[in-house]
Design a protein around this motif. Structure first.
Motif, PDB file in Angstrom:
ATOM      1  N   VAL A 274     110.680  -1.156  18.297  1.00 18.93           N
ATOM      2  CA  VAL A 274     112.138  -1.078  18.484  1.00 18.93           C
ATOM      3  C   VAL A 274     112.482  -0.209  19.687  1.00 18.93           C
ATOM      4  CG1 VAL A 274     114.290  -0.307  17.422  1.00 18.93           C
ATOM      5  CG2 VAL A 274     112.598  -1.525  16.051  1.00 18.93           C
ATOM      6  N   VAL A 275     111.822   0.944  19.809  1.00 21.72           N
ATOM      7  CA  VAL A 275     112.089   1.829  20.942  1.00 21.72           C
ATOM      8  C   VAL A 275     111.747   1.139  22.261  1.00 21.72           C
ATOM      9  CG1 VAL A 275     111.371   3.977  22.054  1.00 21.72           C
ATOM     10  CG2 VAL A 275     111.821   3.941  19.601  1.00 21.72           C
ATOM     11  N   PHE A 276     110.637   0.432  22.298  1.00 21.01           N
ATOM     12  CA  PHE A 276     110.251  -0.245  23.533  1.00 21.01           C
ATOM     13  C   PHE A 276     111.239  -1.347  23.898  1.00 21.01           C
ATOM     14  CE2 PHE A 276     107.996  -3.629  25.800  1.00 21.01           C
ATOM     15  CZ  PHE A 276     107.552  -2.916  26.907  1.00 21.01           C
ATOM     16  N   LEU A 277     111.720  -2.085  22.928  1.00 20.41           N
ATOM     17  CA  LEU A 277     112.671  -3.158  23.219  1.00 20.41           C
ATOM     18  C   LEU A 277     113.962  -2.617  23.826  1.00 20.41           C
ATOM     19  CD1 LEU A 277     112.274  -5.459  20.064  1.00 20.41           C
ATOM     20  CD2 LEU A 277     111.397  -5.847  22.377  1.00 20.41           C
ATOM     21  N   PHE A 278     114.372  -1.427  23.419  1.00 18.35           N
ATOM     22  CA  PHE A 278     115.616  -0.859  23.928  1.00 18.35           C
ATOM     23  C   PHE A 278     115.429  -0.111  25.247  1.00 18.35           C
ATOM     24  CE2 PHE A 278     117.051  -1.488  19.553  1.00 18.35           C
ATOM     25  CZ  PHE A 278     118.353  -1.936  19.750  1.00 18.35           C
ATOM     26  N   THR A 279     114.205   0.239  25.597  1.00 13.67           N
ATOM     27  CA  THR A 279     113.973   1.044  26.807  1.00 13.67           C
ATOM     28  C   THR A 279     113.098   0.349  27.840  1.00 13.67           C
ATOM     29  OG1 THR A 279     112.053   2.128  25.779  1.00 13.67           O
ATOM     30  CG2 THR A 279     114.195   3.191  25.511  1.00 13.67           C
ATOM     31  N   GLN A 280     112.760  -0.938  27.621  1.00 10.31           N
ATOM     32  CA  GLN A 280     111.839  -1.593  28.543  1.00 10.31           C
ATOM     33  C   GLN A 280     112.435  -1.736  29.946  1.00 10.31           C
ATOM     34  OE1 GLN A 280     110.970  -5.658  27.502  1.00 10.31           O
ATOM     35  NE2 GLN A 280     112.976  -6.015  26.601  1.00 10.31           N
ATOM     36  N   ARG A 281     113.747  -1.918  30.045  1.00 15.37           N
ATOM     37  CA  ARG A 281     114.369  -2.053  31.364  1.00 15.37           C
ATOM     38  C   ARG A 281     114.241  -0.750  32.151  1.00 15.37           C
ATOM     39  NH1 ARG A 281     119.578  -1.252  33.485  1.00 15.37           N
ATOM     40  NH2 ARG A 281     120.351  -0.605  31.435  1.00 15.37           N
ATOM     41  N   TYR A 282     114.543   0.365  31.497  1.00 19.63           N
ATOM     42  CA  TYR A 282     114.400   1.663  32.164  1.00 19.63           C
ATOM     43  C   TYR A 282     112.935   1.980  32.436  1.00 19.63           C
ATOM     44  CZ  TYR A 282     119.244   2.310  30.725  1.00 19.63           C
ATOM     45  OH  TYR A 282     120.583   2.159  30.542  1.00 19.63           O
ATOM     46  N   TYR A 283     112.053   1.511  31.560  1.00 15.12           N
ATOM     47  CA  TYR A 283     110.621   1.749  31.758  1.00 15.12           C
ATOM     48  C   TYR A 283     110.144   1.110  33.040  1.00 15.12           C
ATOM     49  CZ  TYR A 283     105.604   1.545  30.818  1.00 15.12           C
ATOM     50  OH  TYR A 283     104.234   1.650  30.902  1.00 15.12           O
ATOM     51  N   MET A 284     110.525  -0.150  33.276  1.00 17.32           N
ATOM     52  CA  MET A 284     110.106  -0.838  34.501  1.00 17.32           C
ATOM     53  C   MET A 284     110.757  -0.212  35.732  1.00 17.32           C
ATOM     54  SD  MET A 284     107.993  -2.899  33.258  1.00 17.32           S
ATOM     55  CE  MET A 284     107.591  -3.677  34.821  1.00 17.32           C
ATOM     56  N   GLU A 285     112.025   0.164  35.624  1.00 18.29           N
ATOM     57  CA  GLU A 285     112.698   0.804  36.757  1.00 18.29           C
ATOM     58  C   GLU A 285     112.063   2.156  37.080  1.00 18.29           C
ATOM     59  OE1 GLU A 285     116.801   1.099  35.862  1.00 18.29           O
ATOM     60  OE2 GLU A 285     117.186  -1.069  35.910  1.00 18.29           O
ATOM     61  N   GLY A 286     111.696   2.906  36.048  1.00 15.71           N
ATOM     62  CA  GLY A 286     111.096   4.211  36.270  1.00 15.71           C
ATOM     63  C   GLY A 286     109.731   4.104  36.939  1.00 15.71           C
ATOM     64  N   LEU A 287     108.917   3.152  36.498  1.00 13.86           N
ATOM     65  CA  LEU A 287     107.607   2.966  37.133  1.00 13.86           C
ATOM     66  C   LEU A 287     107.754   2.494  38.574  1.00 13.86           C
ATOM     67  CD1 LEU A 287     105.443   1.336  34.321  1.00 13.86           C
ATOM     68  CD2 LEU A 287     105.438   3.701  35.110  1.00 13.86           C
ATOM     69  N   ALA A 288     108.716   1.592  38.816  1.00  7.56           N
ATOM     70  CA  ALA A 288     108.926   1.112  40.181  1.00  7.56           C
ATOM     71  C   ALA A 288     109.394   2.251  41.091  1.00  7.56           C
ATOM     72  CB  ALA A 288     109.953  -0.028  40.169  1.00  7.56           C
ATOM     73  N   GLY A 289     110.274   3.123  40.581  1.00  5.63           N
ATOM     74  CA  GLY A 289     110.737   4.240  41.380  1.00  5.63           C
ATOM     75  C   GLY A 289     109.639   5.241  41.665  1.00  5.63           C
ATOM     76  N   ALA A 290     108.761   5.470  40.687  1.00  2.00           N
ATOM     77  CA  ALA A 290     107.656   6.406  40.901  1.00  2.00           C
ATOM     78  C   ALA A 290     106.667   5.875  41.930  1.00  2.00           C
ATOM     79  CB  ALA A 290     106.958   6.682  39.578  1.00  2.00           C
ATOM     80  N   VAL A 291     106.383   4.563  41.857  1.00  2.00           N
ATOM     81  CA  VAL A 291     105.464   3.974  42.835  1.00  2.00           C
ATOM     82  C   VAL A 291     106.056   4.008  44.239  1.00  2.00           C
ATOM     83  CG1 VAL A 291     104.328   1.837  43.518  1.00  2.00           C
ATOM     84  CG2 VAL A 291     104.330   2.522  41.117  1.00  2.00           C
ATOM     85  N   LYS A 292     107.366   3.753  44.316  1.00  2.00           N
ATOM     86  CA  LYS A 292     108.042   3.796  45.605  1.00  2.00           C
ATOM     87  C   LYS A 292     108.017   5.195  46.189  1.00  2.00           C
ATOM     88  CE  LYS A 292     112.487   2.789  47.818  1.00  2.00           C
ATOM     89  NZ  LYS A 292     113.875   2.338  47.598  1.00  2.00           N
ATOM     90  N   GLY A 293     108.206   6.205  45.311  1.00  2.00           N
ATOM     91  CA  GLY A 293     108.200   7.579  45.797  1.00  2.00           C
ATOM     92  C   GLY A 293     106.844   8.013  46.284  1.00  2.00           C
TER      93      GLY A 293
END
Length: 293
Positions: A274-293
């Protein structure tokens, strides 16, 4: 006498639109077949566990082994719920998880911010030493953690369970890379308005790194929710065990009925899903931002 012109260019026949359409459809079909096969391979153990939990009174290790339930029955869930004090163990797990997530978010952000924004002597060396500690297995520090917790008189307490994992080097690295993506003008504007560094960090910078915080939250929720070994070491009272430890501790009491174990495991992983389903969008955005940084 004029020599005839020789056409040396290969005569390639341009594929028709229908042929291109069939080729594209075939490529998509193969791709989807491979992706579906990979998804079934990755989710196979969970699907089998779910199937076993719906098989009351059936030996799953029989010959031939049972894979699919002949009919859906939730008897295992009702029996294991009555056998174990699930509300108590779930509450213990929620308390430990919330404490661990809050500690990790606050300490990781407070540690990563100066490493990303401030310019001071030895900053890169400090960051390098932090990253170097990631190669040390966490299990090697268990004895030191136990002795430290006992010295602090935190044995058999939730704080003693959370404190050794209150901050993660990976989370510091993740947030440092995320803070590097924030424009320096944000901090400069806050200093021009007379804001302190703490206020700039809290009111201006943190709202811009919510995806990175969501990644930490998801990772730590999974880590603390599924942690079973360290709570068994620290907690003397089984009534304080989190859900994963309780399932492992009581495994020997009803190991004859694997359906109960499967049902208890399914109950324990539902909140993670349940937690993953509600936070998967932020999870992908956070990983993309970290890789970009």
């Amino acid at each position: 006498m004029n020599n005839p012109t020789i056409n040396t260019k290969p005569n390639y026949k341009t594929p028709s639109p229908q042929a291109r359409k069939w080729k594209k459809g075939f490529r998509y079909t193969i791709t989807y077949i491979l992706l579906i096969a990979l998804a079934l391979f990755m989710t196979g153990p969970f699907l089998w566990l779910l199937s076993v939990s719906l098989m009351p009174g059936r030996n799953v290790f029989s010959n031939p082994p049972a894979i699919f339930p002949t009919f859906i029955n939730f008897g295992n869930y009702a029996q294991v719920w009555n056998f174990m004090n699930f509300p108590k163990y779930i509450m213990n797990t929620v308390i430990i998880t919330v404490m661990g997530v809050v500690f990790n978010i606050v300490l990781s952000c407070m540690t990563a911010y100066p490493l990303a924004v401030f310019r001071f002597k030895g900053r890169d060396m400090v960051f390098t030493l932090l990253i170097a500690t990631m190669i040390i297995p966490s299990s090697t520090a268990m004895i030191v953690h136990y002795l430290t917790i006992q010295w602090m008189n935190l044995g058999n307490t939730y704080l003693g369970v959370v404190l050794p994992a209150a901050v993660s080097v990976f989370n510091i690295f993740l947030m440092r890379q995320t803070f590097l993506t924030i424009p320096t003008e944000i901090r400069d504007s806050g200093k021009m308005d007379g804001a302190s560094e703490l206020r700039i960090w809290w009111q201006l910078v943190l709202p811009l790194v919510k995806p990175g915080i969501a990644v930490i939250m998801l990772l730590e929720v999974m880590a603390f929710w599924n942690n079973f070994l360290w709570p068994i070491v620290v907690l003397d009272d089984p009534e304080k065990y989190p859900l994963a430890s309780a399932l492992t501790y009581l495994n020997g009491q009803f190991s004859y009925n694997f359906g109960w174990i499967a049902a208890g495991t399914i109950i324990s992983v539902i909140p993670i899903i349940v937690v993953f389903l509600f936070t998967q969008r932020y999870y992908m955005e956070g990983l993309a931002g970290a890789v970009k940084g």
